[in-house]
Design a protein around this motif. Structure first.
Motif, PDB file in Angstrom:
ATOM      1  N   TRP A   1       1.024  -1.227   0.029  1.00  0.00           N
ATOM      2  CA  TRP A   1      -0.152  -0.200  -0.157  1.00  0.00           C
ATOM      3  C   TRP A   1       0.695   1.160   0.037  1.00  0.00           C
ATOM      4  CZ3 TRP A   1      -4.972  -0.387  -1.056  1.00  0.00           C
ATOM      5  CH2 TRP A   1      -5.345   0.934  -1.116  1.00  0.00           C
ATOM      6  N   ASN A   2       0.637   2.004  -0.947  1.00  0.00           N
ATOM      7  CA  ASN A   2       1.948   3.371  -1.041  1.00  0.00           C
ATOM      8  C   ASN A   2       1.401   4.323  -0.962  1.00  0.00           C
ATOM      9  OD1 ASN A   2       4.537   1.774  -1.768  1.00  0.00           O
ATOM     10  ND2 ASN A   2       3.214   1.064  -3.294  1.00  0.00           N
ATOM     11  N   TRP A   3      -0.562   4.470  -0.750  1.00  0.00           N
ATOM     12  CA  TRP A   3      -1.202   5.364  -0.511  1.00  0.00           C
ATOM     13  C   TRP A   3      -1.104   6.574  -1.689  1.00  0.00           C
ATOM     14  CZ3 TRP A   3      -4.105   5.476   3.697  1.00  0.00           C
ATOM     15  CH2 TRP A   3      -2.941   3.665   4.530  1.00  0.00           C
ATOM     16  N   ASP A   4      -1.221   5.799  -2.874  1.00  0.00           N
ATOM     17  CA  ASP A   4      -0.703   6.678  -4.076  1.00  0.00           C
ATOM     18  C   ASP A   4      -2.747   7.147  -4.144  1.00  0.00           C
ATOM     19  OD1 ASP A   4      -0.076   6.184  -6.774  1.00  0.00           O
ATOM     20  OD2 ASP A   4      -1.118   5.138  -7.299  1.00  0.00           O
ATOM     21  N   PRO A   5      -2.362   8.186  -5.498  1.00  0.00           N
ATOM     22  CA  PRO A   5      -4.306   8.191  -5.417  1.00  0.00           C
ATOM     23  C   PRO A   5      -5.160   7.432  -6.085  1.00  0.00           C
ATOM     24  CG  PRO A   5      -2.542  10.170  -6.005  1.00  0.00           C
ATOM     25  CD  PRO A   5      -1.690   8.573  -6.302  1.00  0.00           C
ATOM     26  N   LYS A   6      -4.453   6.600  -7.230  1.00  0.00           N
ATOM     27  CA  LYS A   6      -5.742   5.302  -7.286  1.00  0.00           C
ATOM     28  C   LYS A   6      -5.656   4.063  -6.005  1.00  0.00           C
ATOM     29  CE  LYS A   6      -6.578   3.020 -11.650  1.00  0.00           C
ATOM     30  NZ  LYS A   6      -6.779   4.014 -12.620  1.00  0.00           N
ATOM     31  N   GLU A   7      -4.866   4.170  -5.515  1.00  0.00           N
ATOM     32  CA  GLU A   7      -5.193   3.468  -4.526  1.00  0.00           C
ATOM     33  C   GLU A   7      -6.146   3.903  -3.339  1.00  0.00           C
ATOM     34  OE1 GLU A   7      -1.437   2.879  -2.837  1.00  0.00           O
ATOM     35  OE2 GLU A   7      -0.808   1.157  -4.234  1.00  0.00           O
ATOM     36  N   LEU A   8      -5.723   5.687  -2.827  1.00  0.00           N
ATOM     37  CA  LEU A   8      -6.930   5.404  -2.490  1.00  0.00           C
ATOM     38  C   LEU A   8      -8.588   6.318  -3.128  1.00  0.00           C
ATOM     39  CD1 LEU A   8      -4.488   8.678  -0.345  1.00  0.00           C
ATOM     40  CD2 LEU A   8      -5.879   6.446   0.377  1.00  0.00           C
ATOM     41  N   TRP A   9      -8.168   5.604  -4.115  1.00  0.00           N
ATOM     42  CA  TRP A   9      -9.605   5.652  -4.514  1.00  0.00           C
ATOM     43  C   TRP A   9     -10.648   4.254  -4.990  1.00  0.00           C
ATOM     44  CZ3 TRP A   9     -13.568   9.316  -4.786  1.00  0.00           C
ATOM     45  CH2 TRP A   9     -12.903  10.479  -4.924  1.00  0.00           C
ATOM     46  N   SER A  10      -9.228   4.081  -4.988  1.00  0.00           N
ATOM     47  CA  SER A  10      -9.926   2.705  -4.942  1.00  0.00           C
ATOM     48  C   SER A  10      -9.996   2.501  -3.948  1.00  0.00           C
ATOM     49  CB  SER A  10      -8.873   1.342  -5.789  1.00  0.00           C
ATOM     50  OG  SER A  10      -8.353   1.254  -6.903  1.00  0.00           O
ATOM     51  N   LEU A  11      -9.930   2.071  -2.397  1.00  0.00           N
ATOM     52  CA  LEU A  11     -10.449   2.463  -1.166  1.00  0.00           C
ATOM     53  C   LEU A  11     -11.398   2.751  -0.917  1.00  0.00           C
ATOM     54  CD1 LEU A  11      -9.935   0.980   1.442  1.00  0.00           C
ATOM     55  CD2 LEU A  11      -9.258   2.896   1.835  1.00  0.00           C
ATOM     56  N   ALA A  12     -11.693   4.150  -1.251  1.00  0.00           N
ATOM     57  CA  ALA A  12     -13.021   5.192  -1.149  1.00  0.00           C
ATOM     58  C   ALA A  12     -14.406   3.926  -2.159  1.00  0.00           C
ATOM     59  CB  ALA A  12     -12.502   6.717  -1.757  1.00  0.00           C
TER      60      ALA A  12
ATOM     61  N   ILE B   1      -4.263  16.424 -11.873  1.00  0.00           N
ATOM     62  CA  ILE B   1      -3.673  16.673 -10.981  1.00  0.00           C
ATOM     63  C   ILE B   1      -3.424  15.766  -9.896  1.00  0.00           C
ATOM     64  CG2 ILE B   1      -5.099  18.928 -10.930  1.00  0.00           C
ATOM     65  CD1 ILE B   1      -7.393  17.426 -10.380  1.00  0.00           C
ATOM     66  N   PHE B   2      -2.660  14.605 -10.281  1.00  0.00           N
ATOM     67  CA  PHE B   2      -2.961  13.595 -10.146  1.00  0.00           C
ATOM     68  C   PHE B   2      -1.845  12.738 -10.000  1.00  0.00           C
ATOM     69  CE2 PHE B   2      -6.847  12.858  -6.969  1.00  0.00           C
ATOM     70  CZ  PHE B   2      -7.652  13.387  -7.743  1.00  0.00           C
ATOM     71  N   SER B   3      -0.750  12.832  -9.899  1.00  0.00           N
ATOM     72  CA  SER B   3       0.322  11.898  -9.767  1.00  0.00           C
ATOM     73  C   SER B   3       0.639  10.758  -8.651  1.00  0.00           C
ATOM     74  CB  SER B   3       1.566  12.860  -9.876  1.00  0.00           C
ATOM     75  OG  SER B   3       1.886  13.412  -8.077  1.00  0.00           O
ATOM     76  N   GLY B   4       0.861   9.480  -9.392  1.00  0.00           N
ATOM     77  CA  GLY B   4       1.220   8.608  -8.636  1.00  0.00           C
ATOM     78  C   GLY B   4       1.875   6.968  -9.491  1.00  0.00           C
ATOM     79  N   MET B   5       1.689   6.137  -8.808  1.00  0.00           N
ATOM     80  CA  MET B   5       2.744   4.887  -9.733  1.00  0.00           C
ATOM     81  C   MET B   5       2.111   4.155 -10.719  1.00  0.00           C
ATOM     82  SD  MET B   5       4.405   4.168  -6.453  1.00  0.00           S
ATOM     83  CE  MET B   5       5.663   3.306  -6.560  1.00  0.00           C
TER      84      MET B   5
ATOM     85  N   TYR C   1      -9.750  12.698   0.576  1.00  0.00           N
ATOM     86  CA  TYR C   1      -8.673  13.823   1.301  1.00  0.00           C
ATOM     87  C   TYR C   1      -7.529  13.171   0.838  1.00  0.00           C
ATOM     88  CZ  TYR C   1      -6.356  16.940   4.227  1.00  0.00           C
ATOM     89  OH  TYR C   1      -5.456  17.882   5.208  1.00  0.00           O
ATOM     90  N   GLY C   2      -6.836  12.061   1.091  1.00  0.00           N
ATOM     91  CA  GLY C   2      -5.658  12.294   0.905  1.00  0.00           C
ATOM     92  C   GLY C   2      -4.844  11.750  -0.452  1.00  0.00           C
ATOM     93  N   SER C   3      -6.153  11.662  -0.975  1.00  0.00           N
ATOM     94  CA  SER C   3      -5.975  11.417  -3.231  1.00  0.00           C
ATOM     95  C   SER C   3      -5.627  12.602  -3.747  1.00  0.00           C
ATOM     96  CB  SER C   3      -6.898  10.514  -3.348  1.00  0.00           C
ATOM     97  OG  SER C   3      -8.353  11.346  -3.495  1.00  0.00           O
ATOM     98  N   CYS C   4      -5.762  13.437  -2.785  1.00  0.00           N
ATOM     99  CA  CYS C   4      -5.575  14.977  -2.635  1.00  0.00           C
ATOM    100  C   CYS C   4      -3.762  15.546  -2.091  1.00  0.00           C
ATOM    101  CB  CYS C   4      -6.020  16.511  -2.711  1.00  0.00           C
ATOM    102  SG  CYS C   4      -8.080  15.520  -2.997  1.00  0.00           S
ATOM    103  N   CYS C   5      -3.049  14.632  -1.203  1.00  0.00           N
ATOM    104  CA  CYS C   5      -2.508  15.142  -1.112  1.00  0.00           C
ATOM    105  C   CYS C   5      -1.431  15.702  -2.145  1.00  0.00           C
ATOM    106  CB  CYS C   5      -1.795  13.940  -0.101  1.00  0.00           C
ATOM    107  SG  CYS C   5      -2.156  13.730   1.435  1.00  0.00           S
ATOM    108  N   GLY C   6      -0.385  16.957  -1.843  1.00  0.00           N
ATOM    109  CA  GLY C   6       0.555  16.923  -2.824  1.00  0.00           C
ATOM    110  C   GLY C   6       0.120  18.274  -3.891  1.00  0.00           C
ATOM    111  N   TRP C   7      -1.602  18.449  -3.502  1.00  0.00           N
ATOM    112  CA  TRP C   7      -1.893  19.914  -4.307  1.00  0.00           C
ATOM    113  C   TRP C   7      -1.698  20.644  -3.125  1.00  0.00           C
ATOM    114  CZ3 TRP C   7      -7.399  18.953  -5.182  1.00  0.00           C
ATOM    115  CH2 TRP C   7      -7.940  18.124  -6.555  1.00  0.00           C
TER     116      TRP C   7
ATOM    117  N   ASP D   1       2.811  14.984   1.903  1.00  0.00           N
ATOM    118  CA  ASP D   1       2.515  13.061   1.644  1.00  0.00           C
ATOM    119  C   ASP D   1       2.024  12.577   2.319  1.00  0.00           C
ATOM    120  OD1 ASP D   1       4.671  11.081   1.055  1.00  0.00           O
ATOM    121  OD2 ASP D   1       4.847  10.906   2.954  1.00  0.00           O
ATOM    122  N   ALA D   2       0.838  11.792   1.386  1.00  0.00           N
ATOM    123  CA  ALA D   2      -0.365  10.602   1.911  1.00  0.00           C
ATOM    124  C   ALA D   2       0.321  10.181   2.816  1.00  0.00           C
ATOM    125  CB  ALA D   2      -0.799   9.741   0.724  1.00  0.00           C
ATOM    126  N   GLY D   3       1.746   8.947   2.481  1.00  0.00           N
ATOM    127  CA  GLY D   3       2.557   8.539   3.454  1.00  0.00           C
ATOM    128  C   GLY D   3       2.462   8.999   4.839  1.00  0.00           C
ATOM    129  N   ALA D   4       2.999   9.844   4.919  1.00  0.00           N
ATOM    130  CA  ALA D   4       3.555  10.569   6.366  1.00  0.00           C
ATOM    131  C   ALA D   4       1.979  11.099   7.108  1.00  0.00           C
ATOM    132  CB  ALA D   4       4.265  11.572   5.891  1.00  0.00           C
TER     133      ALA D   4
END
Lengths: 275, 493
Positions: free
Chosen positions: A209-220, A266-270, B30-36, B49-52
């Motif tokens: 789990w990398n707290w990537d935007p894709k992962e977070l929206w998948s979780l949501a 606006i979303f950058s991720g893996m 909210y976390g998906s917007c981290c870095g904005w 940073d979302a991880g932090a």
């Protein structure tokens, strides 16, 4: 916007033409005054719908051979796959789960195929190292299946809302039940996609789990369907509009996860290689 | 179970758990917007940073509360306890939370404080070829976070490319005609030369003519010539044959460099004054240590230095670095090779100069060439130009690190680490993370502790199995028995 002059474009445009024919035939069936004409139009609509599916299966196999890997790497291939999955899932939901037959399903298929046909680039690409895994097909495949299932559930939930406002009680109850059954079908697939994604993330990137935007929206997305299932389990169909709202909200999350996260700058991720 | 528990405690617990789940939904969005970079009254709305953010103390309390309420809900809910699949789903969720907490950096800190473990939670290792390390750093080559109880030795790093049918081209890098001299900060352009074996071409904007003597599409280098690669602090790289008697004068820094001795194989020893020196030894078929002795004359003073492959000159010279390298001196066809070689003849009339050189592309590289200055000497017009073989970069197929795990001097494991194929040893996973993009001389591995991981996987397996059984298998069994679709978790009517 672009027109694809390659062979794969031909597959998509033929399938879209077949489904456009199906849409027109189904509309005509609904408005036919003579029962026999209505039945003919309905059968024609079903035939065109099935023909489109056959064309897309052929197109998917052609693409697989052309790129020498499972064609799920970029948005073009994803939408080709989504289009291909429409017909069998619509058939299953209608025949087994009691979903209402509606021409909206055909329209949904056309909407799904449109970006594949006219928006996304179809240039074949080699698989980068991160995608070279046995988990590629099961992870992406289970998500694609679940997305179409939840789209069909959203259609039924929308029909329920319309029926409720129109005070068509029996139809409304049927579509509410169908929504629940279809979400029941899709939720394990969503769960499987999430878990396989975590496993793949661990193998490829070092963390499940990398707290990537894709992962977070998948979780949501996962959580909103968890909420739906809990509310449905506790209260049944007593608060059907709440259930429908959750089902439609879940599908909105699906769209955001699939499109906005991948395409939005606006979303950058893996998961950016899918853009 | 008492009425009080049923009527008061359980509903409250249920709604609290659902409320926390709803909060988790909100936190995910909210976390998906981290870095904005979005501020209100000068304050960032979203963390960097979302991880932090998700591992912060506030969120740690949230995770613990969620786990506690889930456990309490499971224990107090007969509906969950009595149904295996339902129990599996909920217990699985708790295990995922618990395992994640155990695997987190905070979990590792607590384990260290309680004396349970001294593991490094995660980090990076940068290891050069034929080097080894047991240090783990936070980010690439920044603060150290700990040491492993074993070392990782990098035997070799390489990149595999997909096959490409694009042909090899002969290119010249020359100054732009309207811009004048090429050098630091001056514009250069790449010009493709339409070559044919036997034809002589003029390298644009220079007085140098190049004639292609032979081209071998699949070649193996058969002999090498040693060269000294000199990189002045300000100025282009200079290549000097590593032969006794060779010399070069530099303008910046202002000095003269002479090659005094050149050994194909040497060993370190002490001289009569007990100073460390090198002596030539016979060439070995296995491993050799070539070395040259250079003399630097600067401001009337002379100093000697030993220069080695890869590590350069010892001791370090201020304003200058010099490393012993090698260039191809011969090649032949080899069907097993994927890399080409081209022999060219370079000629210049004023001042007269001529040289035959090989352009080779090493495995894993996308181009290979030479600087005309290094071969023919400085251009009379002051123009710097280079000639190289290149073709459009094919896509990368894999990154590979061939490593040994060592305890002391003993090799205990050997592995090839690739993306999607990590090494698992000693409670850690090692992943191919990055590499030296310029020279391919080092690899960067990311390191992750596996503490608590088994709990996470077990939890995920239970959630998945329970979900499929509850929503698919049970209704399917009921459907095929009775021919009717029933709701999940309920018996068929």
């Amino acid at each position: 916007m672009e027109i694809k002059f390659a062979i794969i474009g031909l597959f998509i445009y033929l399938a879209m033409a077949a489904w456009a024919g199906s849409f027109v035939a189904c509309l005509a069936a609904g408005r036919a005054t003579a029962p026999k004409a209505g039945r003919v139009a309905e059968r024609l609509g079903s035939a065109f719908f099935a023909a489109g599916f056959a064309i897309l299966i052929a197109g998917f196999i052609y693409r697989w051979i052309d790129v020498k890997h499972v064609p799920l790497q970029n948005m073009f291939e994803v939408f080709l796959c989504l289009g291909m999955l429409m017909y069998p899932l619509v058939l299953f939901c209608e025949k087994v789960l009691g979903a209402r037959r509606t021409v909206i399903n055909v329209l949904l298929g056309l909407v799904v195929l449109f970006p594949a046909g006219f928006v996304f680039h179809a240039d074949p690409e080699r698989l980068p190292p991160a995608l070279q895994s046995w988990l590629f097909l099961p992870h992406v495949g289970s998500y694609m299946l679940s997305y179409i299932v939840f789209a069909l559930a959203a259609v039924q939930a929308g029909l329920h809302v319309v029926d409720k406002w129109s005070k068509r009680i029996e139809l409304g109850a049927a579509s509410e039940t169908a929504t629940y059954r279809i979400i029941r079908l899709g939720f394990p697939l969503l769960t499987l996609g999430l878990v396989l994604g975590a496993l793949w993330g661990k193998l490829a990137w070092g963390d499940y789990w990398n707290w990537d935007p894709k992962e977070l929206w998948s979780l949501a997305t996962f959580l909103i369907y968890v909420a739906y299932l809990h509310v449905r389990s506790l209260y049944g169909a007593r608060h059907s509009l709440v259930n429908a709202g959750l089902a439609l909200g879940g599908f909105a999350c699906v769209i955001i996860t699939l499109l906005w996260v991948n395409l939005g700058r606006i979303f950058s991720g893996m998961h950016s290689y899918a853009s | 179970m008492s009425d009080f528990t049923n009527t008061r405690i359980r509903p409250i617990l249920l709604w609290l758990t659902l409320a926390l789940t709803a909060a988790l939904f909100g936190l995910s969005v909210y976390g998906s917007c981290c870095g904005w970079n979005f501020t209100v009254w000068g304050y960032r709305v979203f963390p960097r940073d979302a991880g932090a953010f998700f591992n912060s103390p506030a969120l740690a309390a949230f995770w613990i509360a969620l786990a506690v309420f889930l456990i309490a809900g499971i224990v107090l809910s007969p509906r969950i306890l009595r149904r295996g699949p339902s129990l599996a789903m909920h217990v699985g969720g708790v295990l995922v939370l618990a395992g994640s907490m155990w695997n987190s950096p905070t979990g590792h800190d607590l384990a260290r404080k309680w004396g349970q473990s001294a593991k490094v939670p995660s980090g990076y290792m940068q290891i050069g070829q034929q080097e080894e390390s047991d240090w783990v750093f936070n980010g690439v080559d920044s603060d150290p976070v700990g040491r492993l109880p074993f070392t990782i030795h990098l035997n070799r790093f390489w990149i595999d490319y997909y096959e490409t049918a694009a042909p090899w081209g002969l290119w010249a890098q020359v100054p732009r005609e309207s811009e004048g001299h090429d050098g630091h900060g001056h514009a250069a352009q790449e010009v493709q030369l339409a070559w044919k074996v036997g034809d002589e071409l003029l390298v644009p904007t220079t007085q140098t003519r190049v004639k292609v003597l032979q081209f071998i599409p699949q070649a193996r280098v058969t002999s090498f010539k040693r060269v000294l690669e000199i990189l002045p602090g300000n100025g282009p790289r200079i290549t000097l044959p590593a032969e006794a008697g060779q010399s070069v004068e530099l303008a910046d820094p202002k000095l003269t460099l002479r090659v005094l001795k050149a050994y194909d194989n040497a060993k370190m020893t002490k001289d009569e004054q007990d100073k460390t020196t090198m002596v030539e030894v016979p060439v070995s078929p296995d491993k050799n240590m070539p070395v040259v002795q250079i003399e630097i004359e600067r401001d009337g003073q002379k100093r000697t230095h030993w220069t080695f492959q890869q590590i350069g000159t010892m001791p370090q010279i201020e304003g200058l670095s010099a490393v012993l390298g090698q260039v191809a001196a011969g090649a032949q066809a080899d069907p097993a090779s994927r890399m080409p070689a081209m022999q060219v003849s370079l000629t210049r009339d004023n001042p007269p100069a001529r040289a035959d050189v090989w352009l080779i592309v090493r495995p894993g590289q996308l181009l290979g060439g030479i600087s005309l200055r290094n071969v023919l000497g400085p251009d009379p017009g002051g123009h710097e130009a280079a000639l190289y073989l290149a073709r459009p970069a094919p896509p990368i197929q894999s990154f590979n690190s061939d490593v040994d795990v060592k305890i002391g001097d003993r090799n205990v494991e050997r592995a090839k680490i690739q993306v999607n194929h990590p090494l698992h040893y000693g409670g850690y996973h090692f992943y191919q993370n990055a590499y030296d993009a310029e020279h391919g001389q080092y690899t960067v591995l990311s390191v992750a502790s596996d503490s608590g991981l088994w709990m996470v996987w077990l939890g995920m397996a239970l959630v998945t199995a329970g979900t499929f059984w509850f929503f698919w298998v049970q209704p399917a069994i009921a459907y095929f028995r009775r021919g009717e679709v029933v709701e999940a978790g309920k018996a068929a009517p």
